[in-house]
Design a protein around this motif. Sequence first.
Motif, PDB file in Angstrom:
ATOM      1  N   PRO A  88      38.965  45.378  34.238  1.00 41.76           N
ATOM      2  CA  PRO A  88      38.547  44.544  33.100  1.00 41.76           C
ATOM      3  C   PRO A  88      38.621  45.267  31.760  1.00 41.76           C
ATOM      4  O   PRO A  88      38.644  44.625  30.712  1.00 41.76           O
ATOM      5  CB  PRO A  88      37.089  44.200  33.444  1.00 41.76           C
ATOM      6  CG  PRO A  88      37.005  44.361  34.928  1.00 41.76           C
ATOM      7  CD  PRO A  88      37.924  45.494  35.263  1.00 41.76           C
ATOM      8  N   ALA A  89      38.670  46.600  31.787  1.00 36.22           N
ATOM      9  CA  ALA A  89      38.713  47.355  30.534  1.00 36.22           C
ATOM     10  C   ALA A  89      40.087  47.315  29.875  1.00 36.22           C
ATOM     11  O   ALA A  89      40.219  47.685  28.710  1.00 36.22           O
ATOM     12  CB  ALA A  89      38.322  48.800  30.795  1.00 36.22           C
ATOM     13  N   ALA A  90      41.090  46.855  30.587  1.00 37.10           N
ATOM     14  CA  ALA A  90      42.459  46.929  30.091  1.00 37.10           C
ATOM     15  C   ALA A  90      42.627  46.281  28.723  1.00 37.10           C
ATOM     16  O   ALA A  90      43.297  46.828  27.838  1.00 37.10           O
ATOM     17  CB  ALA A  90      43.410  46.276  31.091  1.00 37.10           C
ATOM     18  N   THR A  91      42.019  45.133  28.528  1.00 35.33           N
ATOM     19  CA  THR A  91      42.196  44.417  27.265  1.00 35.33           C
ATOM     20  C   THR A  91      41.396  45.043  26.122  1.00 35.33           C
ATOM     21  O   THR A  91      41.553  44.650  24.970  1.00 35.33           O
ATOM     22  CB  THR A  91      41.782  42.944  27.421  1.00 35.33           C
ATOM     23  OG1 THR A  91      40.418  42.889  27.874  1.00 35.33           O
ATOM     24  CG2 THR A  91      42.676  42.239  28.423  1.00 35.33           C
TER      25      THR A  91
ATOM     26  N   VAL B  30      51.361  48.870  22.404  1.00 34.11           N
ATOM     27  CA  VAL B  30      51.381  47.936  23.524  1.00 34.11           C
ATOM     28  C   VAL B  30      49.985  47.425  23.854  1.00 34.11           C
ATOM     29  O   VAL B  30      48.985  48.125  23.646  1.00 34.11           O
ATOM     30  CB  VAL B  30      51.999  48.629  24.771  1.00 34.11           C
ATOM     31  CG1 VAL B  30      51.972  47.727  25.990  1.00 34.11           C
ATOM     32  CG2 VAL B  30      53.434  49.060  24.468  1.00 34.11           C
ATOM     33  N   LYS B  31      49.922  46.222  24.396  1.00 32.28           N
ATOM     34  CA  LYS B  31      48.674  45.693  24.934  1.00 32.28           C
ATOM     35  C   LYS B  31      48.944  45.226  26.361  1.00 32.28           C
ATOM     36  O   LYS B  31      50.088  44.931  26.738  1.00 32.28           O
ATOM     37  CB  LYS B  31      48.171  44.520  24.095  1.00 32.28           C
ATOM     38  CG  LYS B  31      49.108  43.314  24.079  1.00 32.28           C
ATOM     39  CD  LYS B  31      48.540  42.187  23.221  1.00 32.28           C
ATOM     40  CE  LYS B  31      49.491  40.984  23.197  1.00 32.28           C
ATOM     41  NZ  LYS B  31      48.951  39.881  22.356  1.00 32.28           N
ATOM     42  N   LEU B  32      47.890  45.169  27.165  1.00 29.07           N
ATOM     43  CA  LEU B  32      47.976  44.614  28.515  1.00 29.07           C
ATOM     44  C   LEU B  32      47.360  43.223  28.508  1.00 29.07           C
ATOM     45  O   LEU B  32      46.298  43.007  27.922  1.00 29.07           O
ATOM     46  CB  LEU B  32      47.261  45.510  29.527  1.00 29.07           C
ATOM     47  CG  LEU B  32      47.972  46.810  29.918  1.00 29.07           C
ATOM     48  CD1 LEU B  32      47.124  47.607  30.906  1.00 29.07           C
ATOM     49  CD2 LEU B  32      49.355  46.539  30.509  1.00 29.07           C
ATOM     50  N   THR B  33      48.041  42.305  29.148  1.00 30.78           N
ATOM     51  CA  THR B  33      47.551  40.931  29.221  1.00 30.78           C
ATOM     52  C   THR B  33      47.598  40.460  30.669  1.00 30.78           C
ATOM     53  O   THR B  33      48.191  41.101  31.533  1.00 30.78           O
ATOM     54  CB  THR B  33      48.426  39.996  28.363  1.00 30.78           C
ATOM     55  OG1 THR B  33      49.779  40.008  28.867  1.00 30.78           O
ATOM     56  CG2 THR B  33      48.443  40.442  26.908  1.00 30.78           C
ATOM     57  N   GLY B  34      46.972  39.333  30.931  1.00 33.58           N
ATOM     58  CA  GLY B  34      47.000  38.767  32.274  1.00 33.58           C
ATOM     59  C   GLY B  34      45.792  39.144  33.096  1.00 33.58           C
ATOM     60  O   GLY B  34      44.770  39.588  32.570  1.00 33.58           O
ATOM     61  N   SER B  35      45.911  39.025  34.402  1.00 34.06           N
ATOM     62  CA  SER B  35      44.784  39.262  35.297  1.00 34.06           C
ATOM     63  C   SER B  35      44.507  40.746  35.459  1.00 34.06           C
ATOM     64  O   SER B  35      45.373  41.599  35.216  1.00 34.06           O
ATOM     65  CB  SER B  35      45.072  38.656  36.680  1.00 34.06           C
ATOM     66  OG  SER B  35      46.125  39.357  37.326  1.00 34.06           O
ATOM     67  N   ASP B  36      43.282  41.069  35.894  1.00 30.51           N
ATOM     68  CA  ASP B  36      42.897  42.461  36.121  1.00 30.51           C
ATOM     69  C   ASP B  36      43.744  43.116  37.207  1.00 30.51           C
ATOM     70  O   ASP B  36      44.059  44.302  37.132  1.00 30.51           O
ATOM     71  CB  ASP B  36      41.423  42.553  36.526  1.00 30.51           C
ATOM     72  CG  ASP B  36      40.495  42.069  35.434  1.00 30.51           C
ATOM     73  OD1 ASP B  36      40.963  41.942  34.282  1.00 30.51           O
ATOM     74  OD2 ASP B  36      39.312  41.809  35.734  1.00 30.51           O
ATOM     75  N   LYS B  37      44.119  42.331  38.214  1.00 37.54           N
ATOM     76  CA  LYS B  37      44.850  42.889  39.342  1.00 37.54           C
ATOM     77  C   LYS B  37      46.343  42.994  39.076  1.00 37.54           C
ATOM     78  O   LYS B  37      47.045  43.758  39.750  1.00 37.54           O
ATOM     79  CB  LYS B  37      44.607  42.040  40.589  1.00 37.54           C
ATOM     80  CG  LYS B  37      43.165  42.085  41.079  1.00 37.54           C
ATOM     81  CD  LYS B  37      42.999  41.274  42.348  1.00 37.54           C
ATOM     82  CE  LYS B  37      41.560  41.333  42.854  1.00 37.54           C
ATOM     83  NZ  LYS B  37      41.374  40.542  44.105  1.00 37.54           N
ATOM     84  N   SER B  38      46.850  42.226  38.118  1.00 37.06           N
ATOM     85  CA  SER B  38      48.278  42.259  37.837  1.00 37.06           C
ATOM     86  C   SER B  38      48.550  42.123  36.347  1.00 37.06           C
ATOM     87  O   SER B  38      49.201  41.177  35.895  1.00 37.06           O
ATOM     88  CB  SER B  38      48.988  41.136  38.607  1.00 37.06           C
ATOM     89  OG  SER B  38      50.384  41.230  38.442  1.00 37.06           O
ATOM     90  N   PRO B  39      48.061  43.064  35.546  1.00 35.74           N
ATOM     91  CA  PRO B  39      48.268  42.990  34.104  1.00 35.74           C
ATOM     92  C   PRO B  39      49.728  43.261  33.729  1.00 35.74           C
ATOM     93  O   PRO B  39      50.445  43.967  34.439  1.00 35.74           O
ATOM     94  CB  PRO B  39      47.349  44.080  33.560  1.00 35.74           C
ATOM     95  CG  PRO B  39      47.241  45.059  34.671  1.00 35.74           C
ATOM     96  CD  PRO B  39      47.290  44.255  35.937  1.00 35.74           C
TER      97      PRO B  39
END
Length: 421
Positions: free
Chosen positions: A293-296, A390-399
């Motif tokens: 969840p921290a990815a975003t 860059v940013k990560l988007t999408g689900s926690d399991k498959s960003p």
Amino acid sequence: MTPRSDTENRRTARAATRSGRVRRQLAAVVACGLLAVGCSKAGTAGTASDGSGGDAPVKVGLVYSKTGPLAAYGKQYIEGFRAGLDYATKGTGKVDGHRVELSVQDDAGDPAKAVSEAKDLIGKGCTILAGSTSSGVALQVAPVAAQNKVLFISGPAAADKITGLNRYTFRSGRQSYQDIRTAAAFIGRDANGSKVTVLAQDSAFGQANVAAVKAVLGKEGATVKSVLAPPSATDLTPFAKQAKSSKPDLLFVAWAGDTASALWTSLTQQDVFSSTKVVTGLDLAASYPLFGPAATRISFLNHYFDGAAQTDVERAMTDAVQKAGSTPDIFTPDGFTAAQMIVHAVQTAKGADDTSAMVKALEGWSFDGVKGRLTVRAEDHALLQPMFQVKLTGSDKSPKPAVVQTLPADEVAPPVAPMAG
């Protein structure tokens, strides 16, 4: 998280009035990695190794980590190299009639072993060395190349000290300063009075990251401290606690290798993300889900991810790697670029016997690479290149990664380093 190289991660600090200012002022460095994959001593060009039947072969020695803590990056590099060699030689495996022969050795990430293997390859007639992704390895192999007057093209190794180390040493990847400058452009420049903690491994790569952050943010008024963990450490909780207890406005994480997952787990368990701004480099694709969840909430700088550049050369590399049954990743371009550089040097020097001619051929050379227009700076052999925010988007399991901005080469160029012997 960061790769290598040489990888990275950032988290910790207190969210206070300064936090917003630090967000602009961050700097990050990506990690580097190491090369892997075995190869027969004489094989890439698909020709005999005895030099019979035509011009003398070009003997290239690749010293990389088929095993060791950074071996995951090796596969990317070697796949990129093979694709780049095919691309640069138009599928012939030859440069103006000279067959390219690879001799590949596994350094396992051990500088002493790499030095021994480099000397052995030189003794067997290799006039070109390449492959180092570990900064510690590259910094030891480069002097050997200079002593023996052979061309050395370092790979993903990120240490700034490699640039300008000697006239025989070049690099096919980015360096730490380019990572830092990418982060600084992402976050801003008002670092005066801010507290920054760098969490990294106590290795050449980690120390280079600390030095780079101090060079950029320290000069702009930030107080920079470091928490360094032994590369062999597997219990990283004590280091996560130290990073948090330093109460920085910004936590800059620079990490590479197999323990990256354990590091992010420790940072999460210590609730670092609730109290600080985190900046880090985006590592290989397999690492994306580790952020959870921290990815975003993380600001990423990036050397490369599959599809980032959208160039014709990138498409050629991707097609070749996919046909071989794999997928490009963060250090695939470093191998591809190394092959482009070697072919150009040999072609211009009309063979691989005259190292000085090969050096001169590369100095100042601009060419279309995977990431865009690349230039080998003549003064110190830095590889000037675009970098990505860059940013990560999408689900926690498959960003999924997405480019926020591409920074041109001149905006992230390192200062010219004085050229050693």
